[in-house]
Design a protein around this motif. Structure first.
Motif, PDB file in Angstrom:
ATOM      1  N   ILE A 259      -2.589  -6.192  -0.381  1.00  0.00           N
ATOM      2  CA  ILE A 259      -3.737  -7.137   0.047  1.00  0.00           C
ATOM      3  C   ILE A 259      -3.610  -7.201   1.476  1.00  0.00           C
ATOM      4  O   ILE A 259      -4.896  -7.217   2.338  1.00  0.00           O
ATOM      5  N   ALA A 260      -2.290  -7.366   2.271  1.00  0.00           N
ATOM      6  CA  ALA A 260      -2.256  -7.783   3.610  1.00  0.00           C
ATOM      7  C   ALA A 260      -2.758  -6.234   4.488  1.00  0.00           C
ATOM      8  O   ALA A 260      -3.622  -6.727   5.419  1.00  0.00           O
ATOM      9  N   ALA A 261      -2.661  -5.121   3.972  1.00  0.00           N
ATOM     10  CA  ALA A 261      -3.349  -3.885   4.555  1.00  0.00           C
ATOM     11  C   ALA A 261      -4.614  -3.907   4.383  1.00  0.00           C
ATOM     12  O   ALA A 261      -5.415  -3.629   5.527  1.00  0.00           O
ATOM     13  N   ASP A 262      -5.180  -4.018   3.233  1.00  0.00           N
ATOM     14  CA  ASP A 262      -6.716  -4.012   3.061  1.00  0.00           C
ATOM     15  C   ASP A 262      -7.431  -5.215   3.767  1.00  0.00           C
ATOM     16  O   ASP A 262      -8.554  -4.991   4.290  1.00  0.00           O
TER      17      ASP A 262
ATOM     18  N   ARG B  10      -7.622 -10.926  -5.735  1.00  0.00           N
ATOM     19  CA  ARG B  10      -6.680 -10.118  -5.577  1.00  0.00           C
ATOM     20  C   ARG B  10      -5.458 -10.603  -6.258  1.00  0.00           C
ATOM     21  O   ARG B  10      -4.621  -9.881  -6.958  1.00  0.00           O
ATOM     22  N   PHE B  11      -5.103 -11.992  -6.318  1.00  0.00           N
ATOM     23  CA  PHE B  11      -3.757 -12.394  -6.564  1.00  0.00           C
ATOM     24  C   PHE B  11      -3.990 -12.531  -8.260  1.00  0.00           C
ATOM     25  O   PHE B  11      -3.328 -12.209  -9.104  1.00  0.00           O
TER      26      PHE B  11
ATOM     27  N   LYS C 112       0.838 -18.811  -2.256  1.00  0.00           N
ATOM     28  CA  LYS C 112       1.642 -19.941  -2.610  1.00  0.00           C
ATOM     29  C   LYS C 112       0.603 -21.062  -2.590  1.00  0.00           C
ATOM     30  O   LYS C 112       0.597 -21.876  -3.617  1.00  0.00           O
ATOM     31  N   VAL C 113      -0.380 -21.376  -1.953  1.00  0.00           N
ATOM     32  CA  VAL C 113      -1.240 -22.278  -1.856  1.00  0.00           C
ATOM     33  C   VAL C 113      -2.115 -22.028  -3.096  1.00  0.00           C
ATOM     34  O   VAL C 113      -2.325 -22.947  -3.852  1.00  0.00           O
ATOM     35  N   TRP C 114      -2.585 -20.952  -3.385  1.00  0.00           N
ATOM     36  CA  TRP C 114      -3.390 -20.644  -4.539  1.00  0.00           C
ATOM     37  C   TRP C 114      -2.742 -20.884  -5.723  1.00  0.00           C
ATOM     38  O   TRP C 114      -3.201 -21.280  -6.839  1.00  0.00           O
ATOM     39  N   ARG C 115      -1.405 -20.630  -5.935  1.00  0.00           N
ATOM     40  CA  ARG C 115      -0.545 -21.191  -7.151  1.00  0.00           C
ATOM     41  C   ARG C 115      -0.819 -22.553  -7.582  1.00  0.00           C
ATOM     42  O   ARG C 115      -0.768 -23.027  -8.539  1.00  0.00           O
TER      43      ARG C 115
END
Length: 127
Positions: free
Chosen positions: A37-40, A27-28, A53-56
């Motif tokens: 994203i949080a809701a889904d 999704r990012f 942040k970790v993904w980046r």
């Protein structure tokens, strides 16, 4: 869920959580908003922002599970020995008031036999 009384995730929970993080990574890449994203995924926005942040910094590899948060204290051999001792019954280990094994008694027995500490929750997860 690392609450004081619970400890860390079980291996099954770790796997489910990793799948959520990897789905979030997809999704990012699409550019979805943190709120969506949080809701889904049914997590907090703060969690999604932390994952982003970790993904980046580390990409998908950064979001993969790092494994269990703690190592097993007793060896397979020690668990086998404990099982044999439990079969002898509580009376054989000085518990004379009643003849039922409780998690507290098992915790005490582990300490006596192996000089290693377990929490009652840790005993419950293993037994």
């Amino acid at each position: 869920m690392r609450y004081a009384q619970r400890g860390g995730y079980t291996p099954v929970e770790q796997e489910k959580r990793e799948q959520l993080r990897l789905e979030a990574a997809e999704r990012f890449e699409r550019g979805d908003e943190a709120t969506v994203i949080a809701a889904d995924l049914r997590v907090t926005e703060r969690t999604v922002r932390r994952w982003r942040k970790v993904w980046r910094k580390g990409g998908i590899e950064g979001l993969k599970s790092k494994g269990p948060v703690s190592r097993e204290r007793l060896s397979v051999r020690e668990w086998d020995l404990l099982e044999e001792e439990l079969k002898r019954g509580p009376l054989a280990h000085g518990f004379a008031d009643d003849q039922r094994w409780t998690l507290g008694r098992i915790k005490t027995l582990i300490g006596r036999l192996f000089h290693k500490g377990y929490t009652i929750q840790g005993v419950a997860k293993r037994c």
